[in-house]
Scaffold this active site. Structure first.
Site, short mmCIF file in Angstrom:
data_model
loop_
_atom_site.label_atom_id
_atom_site.label_comp_id
_atom_site.label_asym_id
_atom_site.label_seq_id
_atom_site.Cartn_x
_atom_site.Cartn_y
_atom_site.Cartn_z
N GLY A 1 0.82 -1.21 0.00
CA GLY A 1 0.00 0.00 0.00
C GLY A 1 0.85 1.26 0.00
O GLY A 1 0.50 2.27 -0.63
N ASP B 1 -7.06 -0.59 6.60
CA ASP B 1 -7.44 -1.77 7.40
C ASP B 1 -6.19 -2.64 7.50
O ASP B 1 -6.08 -3.68 6.86
CB ASP B 1 -8.58 -2.50 6.68
CG ASP B 1 -9.05 -3.72 7.45
OD1 ASP B 1 -8.67 -3.88 8.63
OD2 ASP B 1 -9.81 -4.52 6.86
N PRO C 1 5.01 -6.21 7.85
CA PRO C 1 4.70 -5.45 6.63
C PRO C 1 3.77 -4.24 6.87
O PRO C 1 3.72 -3.32 6.07
CB PRO C 1 4.01 -6.48 5.73
CG PRO C 1 3.59 -7.60 6.62
CD PRO C 1 4.54 -7.61 7.78
N1 SAM Z 1 -8.82 -5.86 11.17
C1 SAM Z 1 -7.51 -6.27 11.32
C2 SAM Z 1 -6.81 -5.79 12.54
O1 SAM Z 1 -7.04 -4.69 13.02
O2 SAM Z 1 -6.03 -6.57 13.08
C3 SAM Z 1 -6.73 -6.08 10.06
C4 SAM Z 1 -7.24 -7.08 9.05
S1 SAM Z 1 -6.53 -7.27 7.52
C5 SAM Z 1 -6.43 -9.03 7.48
C6 SAM Z 1 -4.87 -6.67 7.58
C7 SAM Z 1 -4.18 -6.88 6.23
O3 SAM Z 1 -3.18 -5.88 6.03
C8 SAM Z 1 -3.49 -8.23 6.07
O4 SAM Z 1 -4.19 -8.99 5.12
C9 SAM Z 1 -2.06 -7.86 5.61
O5 SAM Z 1 -1.55 -8.74 4.63
C10 SAM Z 1 -2.27 -6.45 5.08
N2 SAM Z 1 -1.06 -5.62 5.01
C11 SAM Z 1 -0.07 -5.52 5.93
N3 SAM Z 1 0.87 -4.68 5.50
C12 SAM Z 1 0.48 -4.21 4.28
C13 SAM Z 1 1.04 -3.29 3.34
N4 SAM Z 1 2.21 -2.69 3.56
N5 SAM Z 1 0.34 -3.03 2.20
C14 SAM Z 1 -0.86 -3.64 1.96
N6 SAM Z 1 -1.42 -4.53 2.81
C15 SAM Z 1 -0.77 -4.80 3.96
#
Ligand code: SAM
Length: 285
Positions: free
Chosen positions: A140, A157, A164
């Site tokens: 992102g 989110d 990451p």
């Molecule tokens: N509701 C959740 C919480 O507060 O714990 C978050 C849910 S969602 C599954 C979080 C997502 O962020 C994950 O699928 C992860 O792979 C994604 N993510 C982490 N770092 C990221 C980045 N740099 N760019 C895009 N997505 C990312």
């Protein structure tokens, strides 16, 4: 056979342990360790790198509050982005808004989306049949430095600021999102549980304040994000978005005809009333 346990050790001297009789999926992707299991109280639980992400029992609180508060406050969001959100529960709530013409989701880890499609269809199945949904597998932080797209609302989110997800709490990321917002656009972020993660909120608010005219937060209590209220960061150049009157929200909610289990226009208004210790963290930022 004795139940297997999974523990979240996110805070000093405090551990949250789930028991499970059934692990549904476990893998290490290029980005993180994923495990999905059944729990007697919370249903299906997804953990990434040992931290709870979503459960089928209480996902509705988090997803409704993070999608509907900004979208009903904005009132006419046509182009929306979600950063992270791999379980696609946020996308499902956003797509319930008829005014949304495109939803771009930028998720770093395709495997989270793939197995969520299979295992979380109770709350995300509509997403994959909706032409407005555009999934990009990318970091992102990089996406917002490169895209020409402009958004009315951006929802972060994300995982917590480790691994990451760390970059999604940085000043540079917030600044690049700002550059991709339409005039009067709005950034909303998951900002942890202030009782246990106060500094995370203070730091994000301080970073928002250097970029946006208004930096604030609203709250909801989500059982599996233990420690009381979770804070959602709120950053915009349009101060009116925070104080949309109740009668206007009520009209927008009725017109949208969305069924909710947590969100109501009254809860929306109340979510900006911050307990003093959270207000102090926001003021410090
Ligand atoms: N509701 C959740 C919480 O507060 O714990 C978050 C849910 S969602 C599954 C979080 C997502 O962020 C994950 O699928 C992860 O792979 C994604 N993510 C982490 N770092 C990221 C980045 N740099 N760019 C895009 N997505 C990312």
């Amino acid at each position: 056979m004795a139940p297997r346990t999974f523990s979240e050790v996110l805070h000093d001297g405090f551990e949250l342990t789930y028991e499970t009789d059934q692990v549904l999926y476990e893998d290490r992707s290029d980005h993180q360790h994923l495990v999905l299991f059944d729990n007697a109280t919370f249903g299906k639980v997804l953990m990434l790198d040992g931290i709870t992400q979503v459960t089928t029992a209480d996902e509705f609180i988090y997803h409704e509050m993070m999608a509907h508060v900004p979208l009903f406050a904005h009132g006419a969001a046509r182009h929306v982005a979600i950063v992270g959100g791999g379980d696609c529960g946020m996308a499902e709530e956003v797509l319930k808004h008829g005014c949304v013409e495109t939803l771009t989701q930028i998720e770093i880890d395709e495997s989270v989306v793939d197995f969520s499609k299979e295992h979380f269809s109770t709350f995300n199945s509509a997403v994959f049949e909706d032409d407005r949904f555009h999934l990009k597998i990318a970091d992102g932080a990089k996406f917002f430095t490169q895209t020409d797209q402009r958004f009315d609302v951006v929802l972060v989110d994300s995982t917590d600021p480790v691994g990451p997800g760390e970059v999604l709490f940085s000043h540079d990321f917030y600044a690049s999102v700002y550059n991709c917002l339409k005039p009067g656009g709005l950034l909303v972020t998951q900002n942890g549980v202030p009782f246990l993660q106060r500094q995370e909120l203070v730091t994000s608010i301080a970073r928002f304040s250097r970029i946006f005219a208004e930096a604030s937060a609203y709250i909801a209590a989500i059982p599996t994000y233990v420690g009381g209220h979770m804070a959602f960061g709120w950053a915009t150049d349009n101060p009116g978005l925070k104080s949309v009157p109740l009668d206007v929200l009520t009209k927008r909610f009725a017109a949208a005809d969305i069924k909710t289990r947590y969100y109501t226009p009254a809860v929306h208004k109340a979510s900006f009333a911050l307990p003093r210790f959270i207000e102090e963290a926001v003021e410090e930022g």
